[in-house]
Design a protein around this motif. Structure first.
Motif, mmCIF file in Angstrom:
data_model
loop_
_atom_site.group_PDB
_atom_site.id
_atom_site.type_symbol
_atom_site.label_atom_id
_atom_site.label_comp_id
_atom_site.label_asym_id
_atom_site.label_seq_id
_atom_site.Cartn_x
_atom_site.Cartn_y
_atom_site.Cartn_z
ATOM 1 N N LYS A 180 -24.731 26.436 21.377
ATOM 2 C CA LYS A 180 -24.659 26.251 19.935
ATOM 3 C C LYS A 180 -24.551 27.614 19.264
ATOM 4 O O LYS A 180 -25.026 28.610 19.802
ATOM 5 C CB LYS A 180 -25.904 25.513 19.427
ATOM 6 N N PRO A 181 -23.934 27.676 18.092
ATOM 7 C CA PRO A 181 -23.814 28.973 17.403
ATOM 8 C C PRO A 181 -25.173 29.530 17.015
ATOM 9 O O PRO A 181 -26.088 28.791 16.658
ATOM 10 C CB PRO A 181 -22.974 28.641 16.165
ATOM 11 N N LYS A 182 -25.289 30.858 17.138
ATOM 12 C CA LYS A 182 -26.514 31.558 16.787
ATOM 13 C C LYS A 182 -26.127 32.788 15.971
ATOM 14 O O LYS A 182 -24.952 33.179 15.948
ATOM 15 C CB LYS A 182 -27.257 31.998 18.057
ATOM 16 N N PRO A 183 -27.068 33.417 15.321
ATOM 17 C CA PRO A 183 -26.735 34.642 14.594
ATOM 18 C C PRO A 183 -26.095 35.673 15.523
ATOM 19 O O PRO A 183 -26.667 36.046 16.543
ATOM 20 C CB PRO A 183 -28.100 35.120 14.081
ATOM 21 N N GLY A 184 -24.889 36.107 15.201
ATOM 22 C CA GLY A 184 -24.191 37.097 16.015
ATOM 23 C C GLY A 184 -23.464 36.514 17.204
ATOM 24 O O GLY A 184 -22.780 37.236 17.928
ATOM 25 N N ILE A 185 -23.603 35.196 17.455
ATOM 26 C CA ILE A 185 -22.933 34.544 18.590
ATOM 27 C C ILE A 185 -22.268 33.258 18.086
ATOM 28 O O ILE A 185 -22.770 32.150 18.290
ATOM 29 C CB ILE A 185 -23.925 34.222 19.731
ATOM 30 N N PRO A 186 -21.127 33.386 17.423
ATOM 31 C CA PRO A 186 -20.466 32.204 16.860
ATOM 32 C C PRO A 186 -19.628 31.410 17.858
ATOM 33 O O PRO A 186 -19.305 30.245 17.605
ATOM 34 C CB PRO A 186 -19.572 32.812 15.774
#
Length: 330
Positions: free
Chosen positions: A133-139
């Motif tokens: 799932k997308p995370k801050p800094g890892i889209p």
């Protein structure tokens, strides 16, 4: 229909065979733009303050790359889909009797664009996925890219998903892989690096566990693009027993920056322009570079090891093949 065994056409294999005995390169990475539509925390390969590389400059660079003997040109960025002349660029590579493809985050990929690029001659595409799932800094997550993966998987093209094993994704590696396999898509793994060097990790045992899991899954026949010898390379590096090998960057492969510099790889700076490079210059790059230990540039390691550790690698691959075939033959 998806191709799960990381196929390469017989024609490409036959064309590549002479490269085992000459000083000519297999492939070049050509940076066509620094611009990117994403902002991944670990990435240092984009700069939205810079413009796209002009088409006329890229045409000249492609022609020179052909003159150096390359068989394949991979288009990279930034995000190559942002370049307004991407289709024309691919068409020109193919017109010079080379194959081409791209590494993309796929956010901008559509059915029409994929068909357009395939019609232009694109034969390879790699989509980067870094998490479930997308995370801050890892889209670049499986959740956001699943439909794009399904889109490409419906077409007859060399296709794989690439994922980086890092602290943020280490607990999700198995699920990402299994989801890709369920879709009939091959997956490649690389271990996170910092400006080309494998990072010293506080969680090394966990990384080693994931790499060994990967080896076991490939042994069982799962569609993993990462070759055994590269998995072995990571395993040995993580256990403090690095391989003795000779980097072939600048000889069998090389990187061309958006400014037109010839570089051994993205992480080794250069003041030499591509247009000044000759085949004789490439031949001079067959020896050790001094930066082999703990190198994390997986595409360069992948290309170099068969040329620098040929006998050991052939023995290892034959042994693995035999061990997998023996139960079938009994």
């Amino acid at each position: 229909m998806a191709r799960v065994n990381d196929p390469v056409s017989a024609g490409v294999i036959l064309r590549s065979l002479p490269r085992a005995f000459d000083d000519l390169p297999l492939w070049a990475q050509l940076n066509i733009t620094y611009k990117c539509n994403l902002d991944c925390a670990y990435c240092s390969e984009y700069d939205n303050s810079k413009n796209h590389v002009p088409l006329e400059d890229l045409i000249a660079r492609i022609d020179h790359i052909k003159g150096l003997g390359c068989l394949h040109v991979d288009l990279i960025g930034g995000e190559p889909l942002l370049h307004p002349d991407l289709t024309t660029i691919m068409r020109h590579v193919v017109s010079r009797n080379m194959t081409t493809g791209m590494t993309t985050n796929a956010f901008l990929l559509t059915e029409d664009k994929l068909k357009e690029l395939m019609d232009a001659g694109m034969g390879r595409i790699q989509i980067s996925v870094d998490a479930l799932k997308p995370k801050p800094g890892i889209p670049k997550s499986l959740k956001t890219l699943r439909k794009k993966i399904e889109l490409v998987a419906r077409h007859p093209i060399w296709f794989r998903v690439n994922t980086v094993i890092c602290d943020e994704t280490i607990d999700e590696v198995e699920e990402v892989a299994k989801t890709c396999w369920d879709l009939g898509v091959a997956i490649n793994f690389s271990v996170v690096h910092d400006r080309g060097r494998l990072k010293e990790m506080a969680n090394t045992p966990r990384f080693l566990e994931r790499v060994r899991w990967l080896k076991g899954q490939k042994d069982s026949g799962k569609p993993i693009s990462t070759p055994f010898y590269l998995i072995d390379y990571y395993e040995r590096a993580l256990t403090g027993k690095p391989m003795d090998w000779t980097c072939q960057a600048g000889s069998k492969c090389f990187y061309v920056s958006a400014e037109g510099h010839f570089q051994l790889c993205y992480h080794v700076p250069s003041t030499t322009m591509l247009m000044d490079i000759t085949r004789a210059d490439l031949a001079k790059n067959r020896g050790k570079k001094g930066c082999e230990e703990n190198c994390g540039v997986d595409c360069v390691v992948h290309t170099s090891l068969p040329f620098s550790n040929r006998t050991d690698l052939v023995k290892a691959e034959v042994k693995r093949f035999a061990s997998r075939m023996l139960p079938v033959l009994r």
